[in-house]
Design an enzyme around this catalytic site. Structure first.
Site, PDB file in Angstrom:
ATOM      1  CD  GLU A   1      -9.983  31.610   6.154  1.00 25.63           C
ATOM      2  OE1 GLU A   1      -9.404  32.375   6.933  1.00 25.63           O
ATOM      3  OE2 GLU A   1     -11.135  31.782   5.756  1.00 25.63           O
TER       4      GLU A   1
ATOM      5  CG  HIS B   1     -13.027  36.536  11.102  1.00 23.77           C
ATOM      6  ND1 HIS B   1     -13.883  36.487  10.030  1.00 23.77           N
ATOM      7  CD2 HIS B   1     -11.876  37.077  10.638  1.00 23.77           C
ATOM      8  CE1 HIS B   1     -13.261  36.994   8.958  1.00 23.77           C
ATOM      9  NE2 HIS B   1     -12.045  37.361   9.310  1.00 23.77           N
TER      10      HIS B   1
ATOM     11  N   GLY C   1       0.277  38.089   9.130  1.00 21.32           N
ATOM     12  CA  GLY C   1      -1.099  38.486   9.328  1.00 21.32           C
ATOM     13  C   GLY C   1      -1.656  37.832  10.565  1.00 21.32           C
ATOM     14  CB  ALA C   2      -4.151  38.002  12.621  1.00 23.60           C
ATOM     15  CG  MET C   3      -6.217  31.590  10.827  1.00 23.82           C
ATOM     16  SD  MET C   3      -7.339  31.964   9.429  1.00 23.82           S
ATOM     17  CE  MET C   3      -8.730  30.935   9.867  1.00 23.82           C
TER      18      MET C   3
ATOM     19  CG  HIS D   1     -10.316  41.498  10.566  1.00 21.49           C
ATOM     20  ND1 HIS D   1     -10.759  42.077   9.404  1.00 21.49           N
ATOM     21  CD2 HIS D   1     -10.134  40.185  10.267  1.00 21.49           C
ATOM     22  CE1 HIS D   1     -10.858  41.165   8.455  1.00 21.49           C
ATOM     23  NE2 HIS D   1     -10.477  39.998   8.948  1.00 21.49           N
ATOM     24  CD  GLU D   2      -7.893  37.828  12.295  1.00 25.50           C
ATOM     25  OE1 GLU D   2      -8.574  36.787  12.153  1.00 25.50           O
ATOM     26  OE2 GLU D   2      -7.400  38.458  11.346  1.00 25.50           O
TER      27      GLU D   2
ATOM     28  CD  GLU E   1     -11.656  37.365   5.823  1.00 21.69           C
ATOM     29  OE1 GLU E   1     -11.469  38.374   6.530  1.00 21.69           O
ATOM     30  OE2 GLU E   1     -11.272  36.222   6.155  1.00 21.69           O
TER      31      GLU E   1
HETATM   32 ZN   LIG Z   1     -10.441  38.063   8.177  1.00 19.31          ZN
END
Ligand SMILES: [Zn+2]
Length: 881
Positions: A158, A330, A291-293, A326-327, A349
């Protein structure tokens, strides 16, 4: 996606941002009309991809077949590809030619014969490049748990980097099924979105093939491989949870594994649609990007955001939990239902941020998480109080703009706050019904904001679009002036007036208004909501004039309140008796009004002085933040010492009542407050605090058990600030002997706090040296930004001399954020034209608009500093007389 470094920069130098065109109101999702740069006459349905990474040579070879649907006769197929050379191409077995163009990141295939409408098979063989920073398929060197150097590979796609690993229709509306195979060293383990279907060992290599994915966007494909180990468990709804780490670190994933199960079960229930994949892997990558995805079924994290070792702190637990929440949000908002185009990135987001805060608060009530999140909301409001700010929904046309849309202040934090306000306005049960309708209607497909308003309107019976469009399509937010009137028997009514709040103090040139649900409460009573949908409203009943008035009850609205002088006096008098959330929001607002030149600093200090014995952490953190700002702005000015003495006197009662040693009965936030007040007094040069920190540090050097992990930073940071060479060397030795990266960063970053310029320079040299292990390369900028506090000019000169090395772990796109955040951070470090010239050398071509916005923030930062120094000097003068 979640950015640790970006969010930290935004919070530390909270004056960035922006000026992107607002998007026009859009229709519901429609594949044919949704924006994009690829033609829609050829649509991929299913990919079969085989890739062989060659990390030693930063190269990859691949082949893929794609089932495509041709929708009108054509000989031309256009798709995304970057850094690729094609050795073979065919459609239905008939040879074709491919011409790639790295400038447009698109390739054009010309088929050997006209393709008729219907299904066809495209086949491609290619070679490509691997990256060293966290984009595309990248090589990640790291020091393993065995102390030896290792290499692994992972992906970060992303927003627009899947095209670096395989040719694809790399836009979110082109959902397809992906079947991925990877050929890698046989000793390695490979993890992807789906479980392994087969693994075939051939000599020194193994080819792992994964099960086909659900229909999804290309940016959600993941591949991580290396010497990996896992722990796992199954949740109550039958989903398998796996935590993957480099060999030897897997036990540090126990906390994350427990969280993963808890969070997914809660989300299965909230959304009314169970997580649709058989397993959810959380993969700790040592390094990569900071961060994280949310790759569907295979979330990648920088290992610092997932693993909790023995030296972990409460702050890390909170970060790990909230980033996971959060992830995992998603997996629904983003993966199951994807925004139609990057204009609506906020649908991913903002929702993931709001859902994370909601879940973190519910599952950890002692953390008072919504109060902590008020700090993020304030960061968003500060960014959004600039004339150059942008709307939550912004129009994106190219890759750089897509990246810039990941703006932590607006897309994440403002969006989160807007959703919280919307949930309160519609009611939590109604809001959830609307979300469930939206998920049912749009699952395995895409959506626009309009699809969401339709679902929420259906659930609530309200015209949600009319309320919401002003919030997502316009930049900024209002300040609501509240004027109270009292009748003869003391009954109060209020008049409301809204206009855009700007920190510069200027009038809004666009005369913007919003539809604002204003929560009004008298005394400690429950709020009633008034919808302000014009510039003015009056005659609103508001309790009794003898009681304080709360016009943003519960700190839920995304607006500021300016009370008339009599009401402000009543509120100040009754301040200690108000609910914590209302204390917090009144402090926030009065401070912001002061910065904007719309209130006297004395009115803010009166509130701060009225806190009394209240130990609310966020309220005091707000006060400490404001006092720290003034103290820094006053440095080298004649008013500095008088102000510092005042600030110390204000917070000393709190310090005296909290002391140094943790009390086992303290709520977790109170432990953090103790550290914050000690840290501030230390920074202001309080001799007692410095002496005590030195005493505790000396004991710690002799016996490491004297300071548990949570108690180390507060001691070491204060000692490091006033360190001489010998002390600096002691902290440096601690850093070098740290047993893991968490500990290492704690000590290394302390070095950058040194006030002595000679030591600050040494700290920055260490920051770019090989002492920082490869997986921590993204921490290098922290040494320079940490030095700005005491030695801004030195930090700037060092940044100028070593920019390339400092930012080596950041990919080109991420540097857009340097254009936005570096200028305000260095606003006092050098003449602004020099700052601009330096930033220009760091950022990718095409970033001019971002640099201009960064420079506007720098100018505003200077203006606010001058204003606050003047206000502080006047307030100190008045306090004396
Ligand atoms: Zn996010």
């Amino acid at each position: 996606m979640h950015f640790l470094a970006r969010a930290a920069l935004a919070a530390a130098f909270a004056l960035p941002l922006t000026g992107i065109a607002s998007a026009a109101p859009e229709p519901p999702f429609n594949f044919d009309t949704t924006y994009g740069n690829l033609p829609k006459d050829v649509v991929p349905r299913a990919y079969v991809i085989s890739v062989t990474p060659d990390p030693d040579h930063l190269a990859l070879t691949g082949s893929e077949t794609v089932k495509i649907e041709v929708r009108k006769p054509t000989k031309t197929i256009i798709f995304n590809a970057l850094n690729m050379t094609f050795s073979r191409a065919s459609v239905d077995g008939v040879a074709a030619t491919v011409v790639p163009n790295d400038k447009t990141q698109r390739a054009t295939l010309t088929a050997g014969k006209l393709l008729t409408p219907g299904m066809h098979v495209l086949a491609l063989s290619y070679t490509g490049k691997m990256d060293t920073a966290g984009q595309g398929l990248f090589r990640q060197p790291y020091i393993g748990a065995d102390g030896k150097q290792h290499v692994m590979v992972s992906t970060q796609f992303e927003s627009t980097d899947a095209r670096r690993m395989f040719p694809c229709w790399d836009e979110p509306a082109f959902r397809a099924v992906y079947t991925l195979s990877a050929t890698l060293p046989a000793a390695w383990t490979a993890v992807s979105n789906m479980p392994v279907a087969s693994r075939v060992v051939k000599g020194p290599t193994a080819t792992t093939t994964f099960q086909p994915t659900a229909k999804m966007a290309s940016y959600l494909v993941v591949l991580t491989a290396g010497d990996l180990k896992s722990i796992s468990g199954v949740d109550a709804n039958g989903t398998r949870h796996e935590i993957w780490t480099t060999n030897g670190n897997e036990q540090d994933g126990q906390y994350a594994l427990a969280n993963s199960k808890q969070i997914l079960e809660a989300y299965d229930a909230y959304f009314g649609i169970k997580f649709p994949l058989p397993k959810l892997s959380s993969i700790a990558v040592p390094g990569g990007f900071s961060g994280a995805m949310e790759n569907w079924g295979g979330i990648t994290y920088n290992d610092q955001a997932l693993l909790l070792g023995k030296s972990g702190t409460l702050g890390q637990k909170q970060e790990i939990y909230s980033v996971q929440a959060h992830e995992m949000a998603h997996q629904w908002f983003g993966d199951l239902v994807t925004m139609s185009w990057w204009d609506d990135l906020w649908l991913n987001e903002s929702f993931a941020s709001w859902m994370s805060a909601r879940q973190t608060a519910l599952a950890n009530p002692t953390w008072l998480w919504w109060q902590t999140e008020d700090g993020d909301k304030e960061g968003a409001m500060q960014a959004d109080s600039q004339i150059t700010s942008h709307a939550i929904q912004t129009h994106v046309t190219d890759e750089l703009q897509a990246e810039a849309a990941f703006d932590p202040a607006i897309t994440y934090s403002k969006g989160q706050a807007f959703l919280r306000m919307t949930e309160a306005y519609l009611g939590p049960d109604t809001f959830r019904s609307g979300i469930q309708l939206y998920m049912q209607d749009r699952k395995f497909s895409n959506a626009t904001a309009t699809d969401l308003w339709t679902a929420l309107s259906k659930a609530s019976g309200k015209d949600v679009a009319a309320y919401a469009n002003g919030w997502i399509a316009q930049p900024g937010f209002p300040v609501i002036s509240v004027t109270a009137s009292c009748d003869a028997s003391g009954n109060r009514t209020v008049a409301l007036h809204q206009e855009r709040f700007l920190l510069s103090g200027a009038a809004d040139p666009n005369a913007t208004t919003w539809t604002v649900p204003v929560g009004i409460a008298s005394g400690n009573g429950a709020p009633s909501y008034t919808v302000l949908n014009a510039r003015d409203a009056s005659g609103i009943p508001a309790g009794s004039c003898s009681e304080p008035l709360r016009a943003n009850a519960g700190d839920i609205g995304f607006y500021r309140v300016a009370y008339d002088p009599a009401t402000l006096a009543t509120n100040t008098k009754a301040f200690a008796s108000l609910p914590d959330d209302d204390k917090i929001v009144m402090l926030d607002d009065q401070w912001a009004l002061t910065l904007a030149g719309k209130a006297d600093l004395r009115s803010y200090l009166a509130l701060a002085n009225a806190m009394g014995s209240d130990h609310n952490t966020r309220a005091w953190n707000q006060i400490l933040g404001a006092l720290n700002t003034i103290e820094r702005d006053e440095r080298s000015k004649p008013g500095h010492d008088a102000f510092t003495a005042y600030a110390s006197a204000l917070v000393h009662p709190l310090y005296d009542s909290l002391g140094w040693d943790p009390n086992p009965n303290d709520a977790p936030p109170v432990r953090q407050l103790r550290h914050a007040v000690i840290g501030s007094l230390g920074e202001w040069g309080d001799p007692g605090v410095i002496a005590e920190a030195r005493k505790r540090f000396a004991a710690f050097i002799k016996d490491r058990s004297t300071l548990p992990p949570d108690e180390q930073s507060v001691v070491i940071d204060t000692v490091a600030t006033y360190a001489d060479q010998a002390t600096f060397d002691q902290i440096h030795a601690l850093a070098k002997s740290a047993k893991n990266e968490t500990e290492g960063q704690r000590y290394f970053f302390a070095l950058a706090m040194a006030k002595d310029p000679k030591l600050a320079e040494q700290a920055m040299e260490i920051g770019i040296s090989s002492e920082i292990p490869p997986q921590a390369a993204s921490s290098r900028p922290g040494f320079v930004f940490g030095t700005i506090d005491w030695n801004p000019a030195l930090a700037f000169e060092f940044g100028k001399a070593h920019g390339k090395k400092i930012f080596e772990a950041m990919d080109g796109m991420n540097m857009v954020f340097i254009a936005l955040y570096a200028p305000p951070a260095f606003a006092d470090a050098a003449p602004l034209d020099q700052v601009q010239a330096w930033v220009t050398t760091l950022v990718p071509p095409g970033s001019d608009a971002f640099i201009q916005r960064g420079m506007a923030s720098a100018k505003l930062a200077q203006q606010l500093r001058a204003r606050i120094v003047q206000q502080a000097d006047a307030a100190m003068q008045a306090a004396k007389t």
